[in-house]
Scaffold this motif. Sequence first.
Motif, PDB file in Angstrom:
ATOM      1  N   ALA A  21      28.876  32.522  52.096  1.00 34.73           N
ATOM      2  CA  ALA A  21      29.915  33.260  51.177  1.00 34.73           C
ATOM      3  C   ALA A  21      29.262  33.856  49.833  1.00 34.73           C
ATOM      4  O   ALA A  21      28.245  33.611  48.919  1.00 34.73           O
ATOM      5  CB  ALA A  21      30.855  32.620  50.318  1.00 34.73           C
ATOM      6  N   ASN A  26      33.446  36.373  44.742  1.00 35.30           N
ATOM      7  CA  ASN A  26      33.421  35.289  44.357  1.00 35.30           C
ATOM      8  C   ASN A  26      33.737  34.983  46.320  1.00 35.30           C
ATOM      9  O   ASN A  26      35.153  34.758  45.756  1.00 35.30           O
ATOM     10  CB  ASN A  26      33.954  33.909  43.492  1.00 35.30           C
ATOM     11  N   GLY A  27      33.057  34.185  47.123  1.00 31.97           N
ATOM     12  CA  GLY A  27      33.984  33.997  48.336  1.00 31.97           C
ATOM     13  C   GLY A  27      33.715  34.901  49.437  1.00 31.97           C
ATOM     14  O   GLY A  27      34.346  33.989  50.530  1.00 31.97           O
ATOM     15  N   LEU A  28      34.064  35.704  49.081  1.00 30.72           N
ATOM     16  CA  LEU A  28      33.752  36.701  49.676  1.00 30.72           C
ATOM     17  C   LEU A  28      32.779  36.085  51.196  1.00 30.72           C
ATOM     18  O   LEU A  28      31.448  36.414  50.509  1.00 30.72           O
ATOM     19  CB  LEU A  28      33.289  37.771  49.747  1.00 30.72           C
ATOM     20  N   TRP A  51      42.518  37.113  52.965  1.00 33.99           N
ATOM     21  CA  TRP A  51      43.019  37.510  51.529  1.00 33.99           C
ATOM     22  C   TRP A  51      42.769  38.768  51.915  1.00 33.99           C
ATOM     23  O   TRP A  51      41.546  38.661  51.036  1.00 33.99           O
ATOM     24  CB  TRP A  51      42.886  36.509  50.511  1.00 33.99           C
ATOM     25  N   LEU A  59      39.574  40.294  54.890  1.00 33.76           N
ATOM     26  CA  LEU A  59      38.363  39.449  54.729  1.00 33.76           C
ATOM     27  C   LEU A  59      38.730  38.561  54.422  1.00 33.76           C
ATOM     28  O   LEU A  59      40.296  37.482  54.304  1.00 33.76           O
ATOM     29  CB  LEU A  59      38.592  40.431  53.117  1.00 33.76           C
ATOM     30  N   TRP A  60      38.021  37.641  54.663  1.00 32.78           N
ATOM     31  CA  TRP A  60      38.002  36.255  54.460  1.00 32.78           C
ATOM     32  C   TRP A  60      36.958  35.608  53.679  1.00 32.78           C
ATOM     33  O   TRP A  60      36.110  36.089  53.164  1.00 32.78           O
ATOM     34  CB  TRP A  60      36.840  35.680  56.020  1.00 32.78           C
ATOM     35  N   TRP A  61      37.420  34.487  53.184  1.00 33.67           N
ATOM     36  CA  TRP A  61      36.782  33.930  51.848  1.00 33.67           C
ATOM     37  C   TRP A  61      37.244  31.807  52.078  1.00 33.67           C
ATOM     38  O   TRP A  61      37.477  31.385  52.222  1.00 33.67           O
ATOM     39  CB  TRP A  61      38.041  33.913  50.130  1.00 33.67           C
ATOM     40  N   SER A  62      35.947  31.653  50.725  1.00 34.19           N
ATOM     41  CA  SER A  62      35.176  30.813  50.570  1.00 34.19           C
ATOM     42  C   SER A  62      34.756  30.002  49.261  1.00 34.19           C
ATOM     43  O   SER A  62      33.636  30.265  49.040  1.00 34.19           O
ATOM     44  CB  SER A  62      34.629  29.886  51.671  1.00 34.19           C
ATOM     45  N   PRO A  63      35.431  29.941  48.287  1.00 38.55           N
ATOM     46  CA  PRO A  63      35.067  30.475  47.275  1.00 38.55           C
ATOM     47  C   PRO A  63      34.644  29.093  46.426  1.00 38.55           C
ATOM     48  O   PRO A  63      34.627  28.210  46.950  1.00 38.55           O
ATOM     49  CB  PRO A  63      36.570  30.790  45.892  1.00 38.55           C
ATOM     50  N   GLN A 192      43.232  27.144  46.509  1.00 41.64           N
ATOM     51  CA  GLN A 192      41.934  28.440  46.931  1.00 41.64           C
ATOM     52  C   GLN A 192      41.402  28.703  45.041  1.00 41.64           C
ATOM     53  O   GLN A 192      40.929  28.030  45.474  1.00 41.64           O
ATOM     54  CB  GLN A 192      43.107  29.205  47.794  1.00 41.64           C
ATOM     55  N   VAL A 193      42.552  29.604  44.985  1.00 43.17           N
ATOM     56  CA  VAL A 193      41.711  30.003  43.730  1.00 43.17           C
ATOM     57  C   VAL A 193      41.936  29.840  42.770  1.00 43.17           C
ATOM     58  O   VAL A 193      43.023  29.705  42.799  1.00 43.17           O
ATOM     59  CB  VAL A 193      41.743  31.742  44.129  1.00 43.17           C
TER      60      VAL A 193
END
Length: 240
Positions: A21, A26-28, A51, A59-63, A192-193
């Motif tokens: 990511a 951050n995390g995208l 998110w 859009l997919w995230w993992s910050p 999550q964030v």
Amino acid sequence: MIRLPLLDPVSPEHFPDPRLALAEPNGLLAFGGDLSPRRLLAAYQRGIFPWFNPGEPILWWSPDPRCVFDTDRLRANRSLRRTLAGKDWRVSVDEAFVPVMRACAAPRAGQDGTWIGQSIVAAYASLHTQGHAHSVEVWDGEALVGGVYGVSVGRLFCGESMFSGHSGGSKVALVALAALLREWGFPLLDAQVSNPHLLGLGAREMPRDAFLAQVRTLVAQPFESAHWRKVAPRPAADYL
């Protein structure tokens, strides 16, 4: 220019490694795909979540770091006990999943809009029907005054959003959720964030690699969704 992987529309369980990511934003991690139950569950099982704002691509995230609550430390403080003094609030589970989502999506002070659009509501309502997404509600008589919802995978609960209709409503819902998770052997509640509000409630930041290691362990531990259905409504004070 940001370059992101486009998710394969015919392989809902395929995601890039979360460690790939972006650092900014951050995390995208990726975009595209859909919000089918298979894809959503595959995402949460890998420490990934969707998110995006209505009208945008998914859009997919993992910050990194990840914001989490330790369920054994998330308990009512003196201020919350004072807030509840004299109130006859009660807590329920999975009685009003979609109303909680819609309350979380309602406009808030200082915000122009919400990321919880109709596609998100429909997707998580489907997960709820299948026994994977759950809500905790706080009631004052017949009025819904607080709530929280999220997704359960194995023995990890991934919180999505919460709301307060009256002061303390969301905190009561969060404390009640943590009490249930603690009782059932869920050590972490994924938030999550990170933001100052969550940190003020007792959340902490965990390096992504450490979080992903916990995810791999916890999602492999089975947990029957029937436990959620068996939780009877009870006074909010029972959770404090």
